[in-house]
Design a protein around this motif. Structure first.
Motif, PDB file in Angstrom:
ATOM      1  N   ARG A  33      51.049  42.192  39.388  1.00  0.00           N
ATOM      2  CA  ARG A  33      50.129  41.876  40.491  1.00  0.00           C
ATOM      3  C   ARG A  33      49.395  40.600  40.092  1.00  0.00           C
ATOM      4  NH1 ARG A  33      45.703  45.032  43.981  1.00  0.00           N
ATOM      5  NH2 ARG A  33      44.268  43.294  44.225  1.00  0.00           N
ATOM      6  N   ASP A  35      46.389  38.113  41.182  1.00  0.00           N
ATOM      7  CA  ASP A  35      45.189  37.872  41.994  1.00  0.00           C
ATOM      8  C   ASP A  35      44.822  36.407  41.865  1.00  0.00           C
ATOM      9  OD1 ASP A  35      45.102  40.605  42.413  1.00  0.00           O
ATOM     10  OD2 ASP A  35      43.548  40.963  40.924  1.00  0.00           O
ATOM     11  N   GLU A  37      41.811  33.731  43.245  1.00  0.00           N
ATOM     12  CA  GLU A  37      40.531  33.600  43.934  1.00  0.00           C
ATOM     13  C   GLU A  37      40.236  32.129  44.178  1.00  0.00           C
ATOM     14  OE1 GLU A  37      37.367  36.144  42.072  1.00  0.00           O
ATOM     15  OE2 GLU A  37      38.979  36.400  40.600  1.00  0.00           O
ATOM     16  N   LYS A  49      40.175  35.681  48.389  1.00  0.00           N
ATOM     17  CA  LYS A  49      40.975  36.275  47.328  1.00  0.00           C
ATOM     18  C   LYS A  49      42.298  36.727  47.928  1.00  0.00           C
ATOM     19  CE  LYS A  49      40.950  39.797  43.714  1.00  0.00           C
ATOM     20  NZ  LYS A  49      40.154  40.836  43.057  1.00  0.00           N
ATOM     21  N   GLN A  50      43.389  36.297  47.319  1.00  0.00           N
ATOM     22  CA  GLN A  50      44.717  36.726  47.715  1.00  0.00           C
ATOM     23  C   GLN A  50      45.354  37.437  46.544  1.00  0.00           C
ATOM     24  OE1 GLN A  50      46.786  33.124  49.035  1.00  0.00           O
ATOM     25  NE2 GLN A  50      47.189  34.191  50.913  1.00  0.00           N
ATOM     26  N   PHE A  51      46.197  38.409  46.838  1.00  0.00           N
ATOM     27  CA  PHE A  51      46.961  39.030  45.769  1.00  0.00           C
ATOM     28  C   PHE A  51      48.346  39.336  46.284  1.00  0.00           C
ATOM     29  CE2 PHE A  51      45.322  42.717  47.965  1.00  0.00           C
ATOM     30  CZ  PHE A  51      46.358  43.617  47.928  1.00  0.00           C
ATOM     31  N   SER A 144      41.329  36.708  33.194  1.00  0.00           N
ATOM     32  CA  SER A 144      41.028  35.742  34.251  1.00  0.00           C
ATOM     33  C   SER A 144      41.066  34.350  33.653  1.00  0.00           C
ATOM     34  CB  SER A 144      39.656  36.013  34.864  1.00  0.00           C
ATOM     35  OG  SER A 144      39.679  37.225  35.565  1.00  0.00           O
TER      36      SER A 144
END
Length: 178
Positions: A33, A35, A37, A49-51, A144
């Motif tokens: 996954r 993510d 931002e 935010k897209q994932f 992150s």
């Protein structure tokens, strides 16, 4: 009897040389996954935010937005005259993300990605503002990582006063092995 003995010897040989049975997780690719931002600061702040979830080694993309008509003008010259022509094309405006992760091992992931955010800055003039980045990075599961950004300062001078406008964009990636 010799046939049965030969068959048993062959079966015993096959049992010794056969590969061990694989568990279901040994042959299925793992999912990742991703993510991403987008944090914009300035007169008005925004957060997007897209994932997306994709199998290890494969690529995936997502687009969230709208398709808008975009008018392109051009000049045709024919002999001594010029003609202004226009053509309407459809442009995608919104957020896009294209990713291709590869699990390296020890919890690290190599990720090739292209995030993009765009919006209509001026609908009347047909101006589309686009922020796009393309990179390949290595990150750990759950780490992150700021992969890009933009800091922009503008000074607007007038006759008796000066104002300034400051904007910044930060793009943050966080992968998760599932």
């Amino acid at each position: 009897m010799a046939k049965i003995a030969g068959f048993l010897a062959l079966a015993a040989l096959m049992a010794v040389t056969a590969a061990p049975a694989l568990a279901q997780t040994d042959y299925l690719p793992r999912n990742v996954r991703i993510d991403v931002e987008f944090k914009e600061y300035g007169r008005s702040s925004s957060y997007t935010k897209q994932f997306i979830v994709v199998s290890d080694g494969l690529s995936a993309s997502i687009f969230v937005g709208e398709e808008v008509p975009y008018v392109e003008y051009y000049v045709n010259f024919l002999y001594d005259n010029a003609y202004i022509s226009s053509n309407v094309t459809i442009k995608e405006v919104g957020t896009k993300l294209k990713v291709e992760p590869r699990i390296i091992g020890d919890g690290s992931i190599e990720i090739t990605l292209t995030p993009q955010i765009s919006y209509l800055a001026d609908r009347r003039r047909g101006v589309i503002d686009i922020r796009k980045l393309s990179t390949t990075v290595i990150a750990y599961d759950g780490q992150s990582l700021t992969i890009g950004g933009l800091e922009k300062d503008r000074d607007f001078g007038r006759h008796f006063f000066t104002t300034s406008s400051s904007r910044s964009l930060e793009i943050i990636l966080t992968p998760h092995i599932q």
